[in-house]
Write a protein that holds these residues in place. Structure first.
Motif, PDB file in Angstrom:
ATOM      1  N   UNK A  61       1.032  -1.265   0.018  1.00 35.58           N
ATOM      2  CA  UNK A  61      -0.191   0.191  -0.004  1.00 35.58           C
ATOM      3  C   UNK A  61       0.990   1.241  -0.099  1.00 35.58           C
ATOM      4  N   UNK A  62       1.831   1.024   0.711  1.00 36.65           N
ATOM      5  CA  UNK A  62       2.882   2.470   0.899  1.00 36.65           C
ATOM      6  C   UNK A  62       4.355   1.635   0.750  1.00 36.65           C
ATOM      7  N   UNK A  63       4.730   1.809  -0.733  1.00 38.08           N
ATOM      8  CA  UNK A  63       5.980   1.232  -0.825  1.00 38.08           C
ATOM      9  C   UNK A  63       7.192   1.428  -0.219  1.00 38.08           C
ATOM     10  N   UNK A  64       7.032   2.810   0.222  1.00 39.63           N
ATOM     11  CA  UNK A  64       8.380   3.343   1.129  1.00 39.63           C
ATOM     12  C   UNK A  64       8.482   2.548   2.526  1.00 39.63           C
ATOM     13  N   UNK A  65       7.095   1.769   2.866  1.00 37.58           N
ATOM     14  CA  UNK A  65       7.331   1.164   4.321  1.00 37.58           C
ATOM     15  C   UNK A  65       7.591  -0.212   4.129  1.00 37.58           C
ATOM     16  N   UNK A  66       7.806  -0.901   2.885  1.00 37.32           N
ATOM     17  CA  UNK A  66       7.995  -2.314   2.608  1.00 37.32           C
ATOM     18  C   UNK A  66       9.229  -2.645   3.109  1.00 37.32           C
ATOM     19  N   UNK A  67       9.324  -3.594   3.766  1.00 40.03           N
ATOM     20  CA  UNK A  67      10.472  -4.431   4.434  1.00 40.03           C
ATOM     21  C   UNK A  67      10.951  -5.393   3.590  1.00 40.03           C
ATOM     22  N   UNK A  68      10.679  -6.739   4.117  1.00 36.93           N
ATOM     23  CA  UNK A  68      10.674  -7.900   3.504  1.00 36.93           C
ATOM     24  C   UNK A  68       9.490  -8.321   2.586  1.00 36.93           C
ATOM     25  N   UNK A  69       9.761  -8.383   1.407  1.00 36.91           N
ATOM     26  CA  UNK A  69       8.384  -8.743   0.562  1.00 36.91           C
ATOM     27  C   UNK A  69       8.361 -10.237   0.112  1.00 36.91           C
ATOM     28  N   UNK A  70       9.389 -10.891   0.719  1.00 39.71           N
ATOM     29  CA  UNK A  70       9.523 -12.417  -0.004  1.00 39.71           C
ATOM     30  C   UNK A  70       8.288 -13.169   0.383  1.00 39.71           C
ATOM     31  N   UNK A  71       7.683 -13.071   1.672  1.00 43.82           N
ATOM     32  CA  UNK A  71       6.534 -13.822   1.955  1.00 43.82           C
ATOM     33  C   UNK A  71       5.231 -13.235   1.812  1.00 43.82           C
ATOM     34  N   UNK A  72       5.267 -12.310   1.630  1.00 41.63           N
ATOM     35  CA  UNK A  72       4.008 -11.308   1.682  1.00 41.63           C
ATOM     36  C   UNK A  72       3.448 -10.762   0.182  1.00 41.63           C
ATOM     37  N   UNK A  73       4.200 -10.526  -0.847  1.00 46.00           N
ATOM     38  CA  UNK A  73       4.064 -10.273  -2.105  1.00 46.00           C
ATOM     39  C   UNK A  73       3.909 -11.491  -3.033  1.00 46.00           C
ATOM     40  N   UNK A  74       2.786 -11.642  -3.410  1.00 48.71           N
ATOM     41  CA  UNK A  74       2.610 -12.958  -4.310  1.00 48.71           C
ATOM     42  C   UNK A  74       1.268 -12.773  -5.104  1.00 48.71           C
ATOM     43  N   UNK A  75       0.959 -13.920  -5.801  1.00 46.33           N
ATOM     44  CA  UNK A  75      -0.374 -13.678  -6.459  1.00 46.33           C
ATOM     45  C   UNK A  75      -1.471 -14.861  -6.113  1.00 46.33           C
ATOM     46  N   UNK A  76      -2.293 -14.305  -5.193  1.00 47.84           N
ATOM     47  CA  UNK A  76      -2.837 -15.576  -4.362  1.00 47.84           C
ATOM     48  C   UNK A  76      -4.001 -16.224  -5.191  1.00 47.84           C
ATOM     49  N   UNK A  77      -4.564 -15.715  -6.479  1.00 51.50           N
ATOM     50  CA  UNK A  77      -5.496 -16.073  -7.204  1.00 51.50           C
ATOM     51  C   UNK A  77      -4.977 -16.125  -8.641  1.00 51.50           C
ATOM     52  N   UNK A  78      -5.141 -17.298  -9.481  1.00 52.28           N
ATOM     53  CA  UNK A  78      -4.437 -17.411 -10.699  1.00 52.28           C
ATOM     54  C   UNK A  78      -5.586 -18.433 -11.334  1.00 52.28           C
TER      55      UNK A  78
END
Length: 237
Positions: A61-78
């Motif tokens: 939501x706020x890219x400046x506050x993003x720390x570790x994206x490894x386990x939270x940025x993904x595609x939940x639905x395809x």
């Protein structure tokens, strides 16, 4: 197994983590799925769902506050043809690629385990819905550590053919709040499904803990035609 209220079950705990619901609408016409994410840390809460082709993805939501994206940025639905894949991590892509190569749902997940987030070892939960020629079936999977021991991975798959109207199955990552967080146990919970897509979306969102809920995705797929409607609710607007 007793059928319980999905909404009451969600209200009963402050932190079920991430959750997948799959089933059939009360009218019998729609294949139904819902996926929600919750968060306790600022990093986890700093997310929204956005549309991505026929599916969705998470983004900061706020890219400046993003720390570790490894386990939270993904595609939940395809979506792969007549199959809709719903998961709590990047194993969505693993299932998509595997099934695209004619592997089964279960075979596609053989190369994956729980998340490497010690000491929680968060389970990977996944679902696939198959709607074709006015027929409908779905499956759910959970990959979890052996009671917190990361040297063993326990794999469970549950398949449901021709699910009953008004009935769904609910699987989530945690049994409740704690430190470490206790992994989901047992079969996916049998829950009652009710309402049209807007009523169902509102009831699920309102049942989730106000402090910890982050985003919700709901899809109703017409079993006869394969056409679908979706809803996205984000706490961060």
């Amino acid at each position: 197994m007793q059928t319980i209220s999905l909404f009451d079950d969600l209200k009963s705990t402050s932190y079920p983590g991430r959750g997948i619901v799959i089933g059939r609408s009360a009218c019998g016409k729609y294949a139904v799925t819902a996926y929600f994410i919750m968060g306790r840390s600022e990093n986890s809460r700093n997310r929204v769902f956005v549309e991505d082709g026929e599916g969705i993805r998470t983004q900061a939501f706020d890219p400046s506050k993003m720390q570790d994206p490894s386990l939270i940025i993904y595609a939940p639905v395809r979506v792969l043809g007549n199959k809709t894949i719903v998961t709590n991590g990047d194993q969505t892509d693993t299932i998509y690629d595997g099934m695209d190569k004619q592997l089964t749902f279960e075979q596609s997940l053989r190369c994956r385990e729980f998340e490497p987030d010690a000491p929680n070892y968060t389970p990977r939960i996944s679902g696939v819905m198959h709607v074709e020629n006015n027929t409908y079936n779905f499956a759910l999977s959970i990959l979890k550590s052996n009671d917190g021991d990361p040297s063993s991975c326990n794999r469970y798959t549950y398949a449901y053919n021709n699910p009953k109207a008004g009935e769904g199955r609910f699987i989530h990552t945690y049994m409740g709040d704690g430190n470490p967080l206790p992994s989901f146990e047992g079969e996916p919970t049998k829950v009652a499904l009710s309402g049209d897509i807007d009523e169902f979306t509102n009831n699920v969102w309102n049942a989730l803990n106000e402090d910890n809920k982050v985003s919700l995705f709901v899809r109703y797929i017409d079993i006869e035609t394969g056409k679908y409607e979706s809803r996205i609710v984000n706490k961060n607007n």
